[in-house]
Design a protein around this motif. Structure first.
Motif, PDB file in Angstrom:
ATOM      1  N   TYR A 107       0.959  -1.210   0.179  1.00  0.00           N
ATOM      2  CA  TYR A 107      -0.051   0.372  -0.231  1.00  0.00           C
ATOM      3  C   TYR A 107       0.592   1.612   0.209  1.00  0.00           C
ATOM      4  O   TYR A 107       1.862   1.062   0.668  1.00  0.00           O
ATOM      5  CB  TYR A 107      -0.777  -0.109   1.169  1.00  0.00           C
ATOM      6  CG  TYR A 107      -1.828   1.336   1.598  1.00  0.00           C
ATOM      7  CD1 TYR A 107      -2.995   1.693   0.725  1.00  0.00           C
ATOM      8  CD2 TYR A 107      -1.317   2.354   2.483  1.00  0.00           C
ATOM      9  CE1 TYR A 107      -4.090   3.104   0.543  1.00  0.00           C
ATOM     10  CE2 TYR A 107      -2.164   3.641   1.997  1.00  0.00           C
ATOM     11  CZ  TYR A 107      -3.426   3.544   1.174  1.00  0.00           C
ATOM     12  OH  TYR A 107      -4.213   4.981   2.428  1.00  0.00           O
ATOM     13  N   VAL A 132      -1.585   8.453  -0.099  1.00  0.00           N
ATOM     14  CA  VAL A 132      -1.728   9.060  -0.911  1.00  0.00           C
ATOM     15  C   VAL A 132      -0.686  10.149  -0.798  1.00  0.00           C
ATOM     16  O   VAL A 132      -0.090  10.830  -2.242  1.00  0.00           O
ATOM     17  CB  VAL A 132      -2.936   9.909  -0.353  1.00  0.00           C
ATOM     18  CG1 VAL A 132      -3.699  11.081  -1.463  1.00  0.00           C
ATOM     19  CG2 VAL A 132      -4.340   8.748  -0.676  1.00  0.00           C
ATOM     20  N   LYS A 133       0.082  10.466   0.267  1.00  0.00           N
ATOM     21  CA  LYS A 133       0.636  11.671  -0.028  1.00  0.00           C
ATOM     22  C   LYS A 133       1.957  11.296  -0.780  1.00  0.00           C
ATOM     23  O   LYS A 133       2.932  11.927  -1.046  1.00  0.00           O
ATOM     24  CB  LYS A 133       1.586  11.789   1.596  1.00  0.00           C
ATOM     25  CG  LYS A 133       2.057  12.701   1.479  1.00  0.00           C
ATOM     26  CD  LYS A 133       2.560  13.069   3.225  1.00  0.00           C
ATOM     27  CE  LYS A 133       3.751  14.611   3.131  1.00  0.00           C
ATOM     28  NZ  LYS A 133       3.941  14.691   4.764  1.00  0.00           N
ATOM     29  N   GLU A 145     -11.394   1.389  -2.726  1.00  0.00           N
ATOM     30  CA  GLU A 145     -13.219   1.292  -3.025  1.00  0.00           C
ATOM     31  C   GLU A 145     -14.275   1.395  -4.219  1.00  0.00           C
ATOM     32  O   GLU A 145     -13.612   1.867  -5.559  1.00  0.00           O
ATOM     33  CB  GLU A 145     -13.901   2.370  -2.085  1.00  0.00           C
ATOM     34  CG  GLU A 145     -15.466   2.827  -2.143  1.00  0.00           C
ATOM     35  CD  GLU A 145     -15.818   3.915  -1.140  1.00  0.00           C
ATOM     36  OE1 GLU A 145     -15.192   5.306  -1.375  1.00  0.00           O
ATOM     37  OE2 GLU A 145     -16.842   3.959  -0.777  1.00  0.00           O
ATOM     38  N   TYR A 154      -7.484  -2.764   7.461  1.00  0.00           N
ATOM     39  CA  TYR A 154      -8.944  -1.005   7.496  1.00  0.00           C
ATOM     40  C   TYR A 154      -8.018  -0.505   6.909  1.00  0.00           C
ATOM     41  O   TYR A 154      -9.038   1.288   6.420  1.00  0.00           O
ATOM     42  CB  TYR A 154      -9.328  -0.753   9.197  1.00  0.00           C
ATOM     43  CG  TYR A 154     -10.821  -0.488   9.488  1.00  0.00           C
ATOM     44  CD1 TYR A 154     -11.396  -1.219   8.835  1.00  0.00           C
ATOM     45  CD2 TYR A 154     -10.042   0.934   9.575  1.00  0.00           C
ATOM     46  CE1 TYR A 154     -12.783  -0.289   9.088  1.00  0.00           C
ATOM     47  CE2 TYR A 154     -11.513   1.431   9.771  1.00  0.00           C
ATOM     48  CZ  TYR A 154     -12.712   1.024   8.917  1.00  0.00           C
ATOM     49  OH  TYR A 154     -14.190   2.070   9.310  1.00  0.00           O
ATOM     50  N   SER A 155      -7.207   0.081   7.243  1.00  0.00           N
ATOM     51  CA  SER A 155      -6.120   1.683   7.042  1.00  0.00           C
ATOM     52  C   SER A 155      -5.705   1.658   5.799  1.00  0.00           C
ATOM     53  O   SER A 155      -4.815   2.998   5.236  1.00  0.00           O
ATOM     54  CB  SER A 155      -5.166   2.429   8.340  1.00  0.00           C
ATOM     55  OG  SER A 155      -4.772   1.260   8.492  1.00  0.00           O
ATOM     56  N   ARG A 176      -6.510   1.622   2.616  1.00  0.00           N
ATOM     57  CA  ARG A 176      -7.167   1.821   1.865  1.00  0.00           C
ATOM     58  C   ARG A 176      -7.345   3.050   0.841  1.00  0.00           C
ATOM     59  O   ARG A 176      -7.249   4.365   1.599  1.00  0.00           O
ATOM     60  CB  ARG A 176      -8.458   1.438   2.312  1.00  0.00           C
ATOM     61  CG  ARG A 176      -9.258   0.309   2.590  1.00  0.00           C
ATOM     62  CD  ARG A 176     -10.174   0.030   3.675  1.00  0.00           C
ATOM     63  NE  ARG A 176     -10.238  -1.966   3.946  1.00  0.00           N
ATOM     64  CZ  ARG A 176     -11.381  -1.982   4.162  1.00  0.00           C
ATOM     65  NH1 ARG A 176     -12.442  -1.041   4.576  1.00  0.00           N
ATOM     66  NH2 ARG A 176     -11.446  -3.216   4.877  1.00  0.00           N
ATOM     67  N   TYR A 177      -8.138   3.448  -0.525  1.00  0.00           N
ATOM     68  CA  TYR A 177      -8.523   4.727  -0.581  1.00  0.00           C
ATOM     69  C   TYR A 177     -10.006   4.406  -0.987  1.00  0.00           C
ATOM     70  O   TYR A 177     -10.319   3.816  -1.709  1.00  0.00           O
ATOM     71  CB  TYR A 177      -7.546   4.471  -2.366  1.00  0.00           C
ATOM     72  CG  TYR A 177      -6.798   3.956  -2.059  1.00  0.00           C
ATOM     73  CD1 TYR A 177      -5.728   5.411  -1.771  1.00  0.00           C
ATOM     74  CD2 TYR A 177      -5.749   2.971  -2.799  1.00  0.00           C
ATOM     75  CE1 TYR A 177      -4.430   4.762  -1.754  1.00  0.00           C
ATOM     76  CE2 TYR A 177      -4.704   2.695  -2.449  1.00  0.00           C
ATOM     77  CZ  TYR A 177      -3.516   3.368  -2.255  1.00  0.00           C
ATOM     78  OH  TYR A 177      -1.851   2.991  -1.708  1.00  0.00           O
ATOM     79  N   THR A 178     -10.357   5.445  -0.635  1.00  0.00           N
ATOM     80  CA  THR A 178     -11.919   5.579  -0.545  1.00  0.00           C
ATOM     81  C   THR A 178     -11.644   6.568  -2.272  1.00  0.00           C
ATOM     82  O   THR A 178     -10.750   6.619  -3.100  1.00  0.00           O
ATOM     83  CB  THR A 178     -12.370   7.186   0.156  1.00  0.00           C
ATOM     84  OG1 THR A 178     -12.002   8.352  -0.390  1.00  0.00           O
ATOM     85  CG2 THR A 178     -12.562   6.212   1.320  1.00  0.00           C
ATOM     86  N   SER A 186     -13.287   9.046  -3.110  1.00  0.00           N
ATOM     87  CA  SER A 186     -13.156  10.619  -3.167  1.00  0.00           C
ATOM     88  C   SER A 186     -12.089  10.709  -3.017  1.00  0.00           C
ATOM     89  O   SER A 186     -10.824  11.650  -4.022  1.00  0.00           O
ATOM     90  CB  SER A 186     -13.389  11.431  -1.534  1.00  0.00           C
ATOM     91  OG  SER A 186     -14.962  11.089  -1.882  1.00  0.00           O
ATOM     92  N   ASP A 187     -11.052   9.571  -2.307  1.00  0.00           N
ATOM     93  CA  ASP A 187      -9.425   9.311  -2.720  1.00  0.00           C
ATOM     94  C   ASP A 187      -8.684   9.492  -3.813  1.00  0.00           C
ATOM     95  O   ASP A 187      -7.793  10.485  -4.309  1.00  0.00           O
ATOM     96  CB  ASP A 187      -8.534   8.322  -1.514  1.00  0.00           C
ATOM     97  CG  ASP A 187      -8.456   8.913  -0.049  1.00  0.00           C
ATOM     98  OD1 ASP A 187      -9.011   9.967   0.191  1.00  0.00           O
ATOM     99  OD2 ASP A 187      -8.847   7.565   0.359  1.00  0.00           O
ATOM    100  N   ASP A 216      -8.937  12.788  -5.505  1.00  0.00           N
ATOM    101  CA  ASP A 216      -8.180  14.023  -5.251  1.00  0.00           C
ATOM    102  C   ASP A 216      -7.125  13.516  -6.098  1.00  0.00           C
ATOM    103  O   ASP A 216      -6.457  14.357  -6.186  1.00  0.00           O
ATOM    104  CB  ASP A 216      -8.334  13.796  -3.562  1.00  0.00           C
ATOM    105  CG  ASP A 216      -7.252  13.964  -3.331  1.00  0.00           C
ATOM    106  OD1 ASP A 216      -7.740  15.733  -3.941  1.00  0.00           O
ATOM    107  OD2 ASP A 216      -6.692  14.273  -2.460  1.00  0.00           O
ATOM    108  N   SER A 262       8.954   4.070   1.985  1.00  0.00           N
ATOM    109  CA  SER A 262      10.108   4.285   2.884  1.00  0.00           C
ATOM    110  C   SER A 262      11.180   4.165   1.041  1.00  0.00           C
ATOM    111  O   SER A 262      12.257   5.037   1.826  1.00  0.00           O
ATOM    112  CB  SER A 262      10.988   2.867   3.305  1.00  0.00           C
ATOM    113  OG  SER A 262      10.769   2.407   3.204  1.00  0.00           O
ATOM    114  N   ASP A 263      11.054   3.646   0.341  1.00  0.00           N
ATOM    115  CA  ASP A 263      11.898   3.506  -1.062  1.00  0.00           C
ATOM    116  C   ASP A 263      11.764   3.748  -1.868  1.00  0.00           C
ATOM    117  O   ASP A 263      11.889   3.404  -3.420  1.00  0.00           O
ATOM    118  CB  ASP A 263      12.701   2.025  -0.031  1.00  0.00           C
ATOM    119  CG  ASP A 263      12.211   1.200  -0.891  1.00  0.00           C
ATOM    120  OD1 ASP A 263      11.220   1.185  -0.786  1.00  0.00           O
ATOM    121  OD2 ASP A 263      12.668   0.148  -0.238  1.00  0.00           O
TER     122      ASP A 263
END
Lengths: 480, 480
Positions: B181, B184-185, B215, B229-230, B232-234, B236-237, B240, B452-453
């Protein structure tokens, strides 16, 4: 693995003060209690300062609050529909002193409460100084998370009552811009990340034998020793970095490491070398050497306003002094051996630093070699092993702990468990002596890392030190 | 080393059109000429749009210009004293079309002139579209550098006359958010870096057998296949990310890789698996499989507005189809072998994508297996070797080149020289066939990298491909 297992066991056996649920705060505050209510955080949550005697003229809090809001979304789009109740709309921050000058020993304590009732519903931060309030904002951010079902920022387990004060006043991270140049942007990124773990001293090991990247207006040819024309920092860059750090509650400790670790100085001024063929340590026999140190520290004192300056003093190989005729002659004329010369070099440098208003930090070899001669206000910086700190504080000196086997980040085989379990007060029983340990520091030496991997080499191990050795262990948690 | 040497020789032997000095532009524009005058760039240099028919309502240019100004300081403090003359105070940008919709084939050409006379002295950009102007701003930024002596932004070797148009309309970089994963940033950071090399397609390999992070509102349980659970991309993401990319002139190509590389789909809907014990490829025998594909592509079409969608189709191991009784029965009932079923799966998926307005890209195995059956508008995406593109274009299909031996970034032993020298048109002589090669793509598969890389694994090798295979070789430079 064995150590990790013991850590787990420690969590279990500590008894009733440990919550059975997870409290995702890191480093763990001094005291935490919470309930079981879920709140929502308004997308455009605001900050107020009702009751503060602090004006935030420099926008220290305002900007920190905006960074926090950006952070808690994790760059996700907040597009859920808030419920009408249980929405946190504001954080009120009460700071009780108007001053915003950061330095060693500033009060960093805070209280943070997140209630479940009130109209409007708002969190409350109280702190003696703006720097305590900055820590509270970090803690608040860790209560918030983006939820993928509601598409809102949620805050679980309210109400929260958190009180916190750091265990040590000095919580450091060393970076090294001499072995690899680090762009200003990278240094700022390191500072940002330090604030998440409430570290408060960036120890900037600026120069070393490999390169001299910083501008010294008094001796402008010194940065001829930079790796290249563009791998440099102007004094304005240094001012910018210091301001950036201070605005985040991070002090910048500047170091020049003398008389060893200074070969790069001679690229611009070759008379600082004992000779063309023997270039380190700095030439102890010349007044010019100390004039340059005086010039550097004079320039530093205009930029680096932290109480301390670091003068190094480690790993001095004096061979060049005895094999260079003019220095050998000078030693004989002054009836000194190289140990005497090393001692006098360090003490003379200390006096120069003190004349510019600094307290001095030196690496532990200076204490190990002539501890009784050091300026009494010297802070001895441990790195070799863990048995030095008790001797330092017994001798009445202050101490910073960085034993390399546990807290050197360039030791890639040093485990997070080792970082976590390292105890700065180990072997010290006397209460007054304990207070002489002003804190600890994890060290990211630069030989093997550069801008591309410094952050992922620092973290997460630096955070392990921040939670345990430098703040309060995760164990010290209570639940109501 | 041998190759690097030959590159150097090529620079020397190309003759009079090569400048003897260094022109630090990368990728090299189509045509460059310059003089020998030094200019200074005003710290608060402004942008004007006198003569434009484009309004910049979305602040595409305004924001790009501000990013450029931030970039050229390299985070240094500009505190020198500008001379009164030869200071560039403005860049005037003339865009000749009002439209700002990005898509495949949009005009990306531009002219950039930096004169040495004029009061005020200003640079001029001319472009047919805002996206050409964005490239011109990147090129302008590369003319500027912070000078440590003057403490100003300088611009050497003026006047400059630069004209540029990309060699290929498709200049891609693949990222893979299924194997690791990517926050987004981080994706936004990759997009920012792409613009420096004028790459214009982010190929987002979103899902694979390992995880399904995005999603899909039509089938909301699909992202049960996310790693956590975290992670993920909505939707809306995704919107964006697409907006962020488009504002920088970067198209986003979404991929679902069917029928192989899709095991994660069944975490939420297990009937997509042939059986509980045999989970890939997707069950070819069920209408539900194609209903889900239709749902995904329907949802995609609301978010991913690029002309193309990528349907994968590579590395399909059909063993589960022949060993699962209900699928084996279905094959027999329909008088098909597994090759027929693979073909029909791909073609049926293509029809679904076309019904949602997309042109389809498929990996080359589809062409290699049943090229004559593919939709004629199919773009074949090469990856296995360098001999496929000539066959693809001879058959009248369009082609994207990504031969893994040269342009797979996860091949850490693939050298920058290999990236640099790879030629998408190799083995193609016919002019019309050459035009069917719409471009190339470097691929950062995600098995061995994470947030990280990823950036330091992509660069600098992706830039080597961007300069040579995808833009114009550095050799095509002239001097007046």
């Amino acid at each position: 693995m064995g150590l990790a297992l013991r850590l787990l066991l420690a969590f279990v056996v500590i008894g009733s003060s440990v919550a059975s649920d997870n409290v995702d705060l890191w480093p763990m505050p001094q005291s935490v209690s919470h309930g079981g209510q879920k709140l929502y955080v308004k997308k455009d949550i605001t900050m107020s300062m009702v009751g503060s005697t602090y004006s935030d003229d420099k926008a220290i809090l305002k900007d920190a609050f905006q960074r926090m809001v950006d952070l808690i979304t994790l760059n996700h789009v907040i597009d859920g529909i808030s419920p009408s109740a249980l929405v946190l709309t504001c954080v009120n921050i009460v700071v009780h002193t108007p001053e915003d000058e950061l330095n060693f020993g500033v009060d960093e304590s805070y209280n943070l409460t997140v209630p479940t009732t009130g109209d409007p519903l708002y969190a409350q931060i109280e702190a003696k100084t703006v720097f305590g309030a900055l820590h509270a904002i970090q803690t608040f951010s860790q209560l918030c998370y983006f939820d993928f079902t509601s598409r809102l920022i949620e805050l679980n387990s309210a109400p929260w009552i958190i009180t916190d004060t750091p265990r040590f006043p000095y919580r450091g991270l060393l970076i090294d811009t001499a072995r690899h140049y680090l762009p200003v942007k990278i240094i700022k990124g390191v500072i940002d990340a330090m604030t998440y773990s409430k570290l408060n001293v960036l120890h900037w090991h600026i120069v070393d034998e490999q390169s001299f990247p910083i501008e010294i207006p008094s001796y402008p040819k010194l940065w001829n020793g930079s790796y290249s024309y563009s791998e440099r920092y102007t004094m304005s860059d240094a001012v910018d970095i210091v301001r950036y750090a201070e605005k985040r509650g991070v002090n910048v400790l500047a170091e020049i490491d003398v008389p060893g670790h200074a070969r790069s100085w001679g690229v611009g001024y070759s008379s600082l070398w004992p000779s063309q063929s023997c270039r380190e340590p700095l030439d102890v026999s010349k007044n010019f050497t100390f004039e340059v140190i005086d010039g550097i520290l004079s320039d530093f004192s205009k930029v680096f306003k932290f109480k301390f300056v670091h003068l190094g003093g480690d790993e001095v190989n004096t061979t060049c002094w005895t094999t260079t005729p003019h220095i050998e002659g000078w030693l004989n004329d002054n009836h000194m051996n190289v140990s005497d010369a090393y001692r006098d070099f360090v003490l003379r440098s200390q006096k120069i630093a003190i004349s510019h208003g600094y307290d001095v930090i030196n690496w532990e070899e200076t204490f190990n070699s002539f501890g009784d001669k050091l300026d009494p206000k010297t802070v001895v910086h441990n790195w070799l092993g863990e048995d030095v700190a008790p001797k330092v504080v017994a001798a009445g000196h202050r101490c910073i702990v960085s034993n390399q086997d546990k807290w050197y980040l360039d030791h890639l085989d040093a485990s997070w468990e080792g970082f976590y379990m390292n105890e700065p007060l180990k072997g010290i029983n006397d209460t007054k002596q304990k207070q002489l340990v002003i804190g600890g520091e994890v060290c990211m030496w630069g030989e093997e890392i550069d801008a591309s991997d410094i952050e992922q080499t620092i973290w997460p191990r630096a955070a392990a030190a921040a939670d345990c050795g430098l703040q309060w262990r995760s164990l010290q948690m209570t639940q109501d």
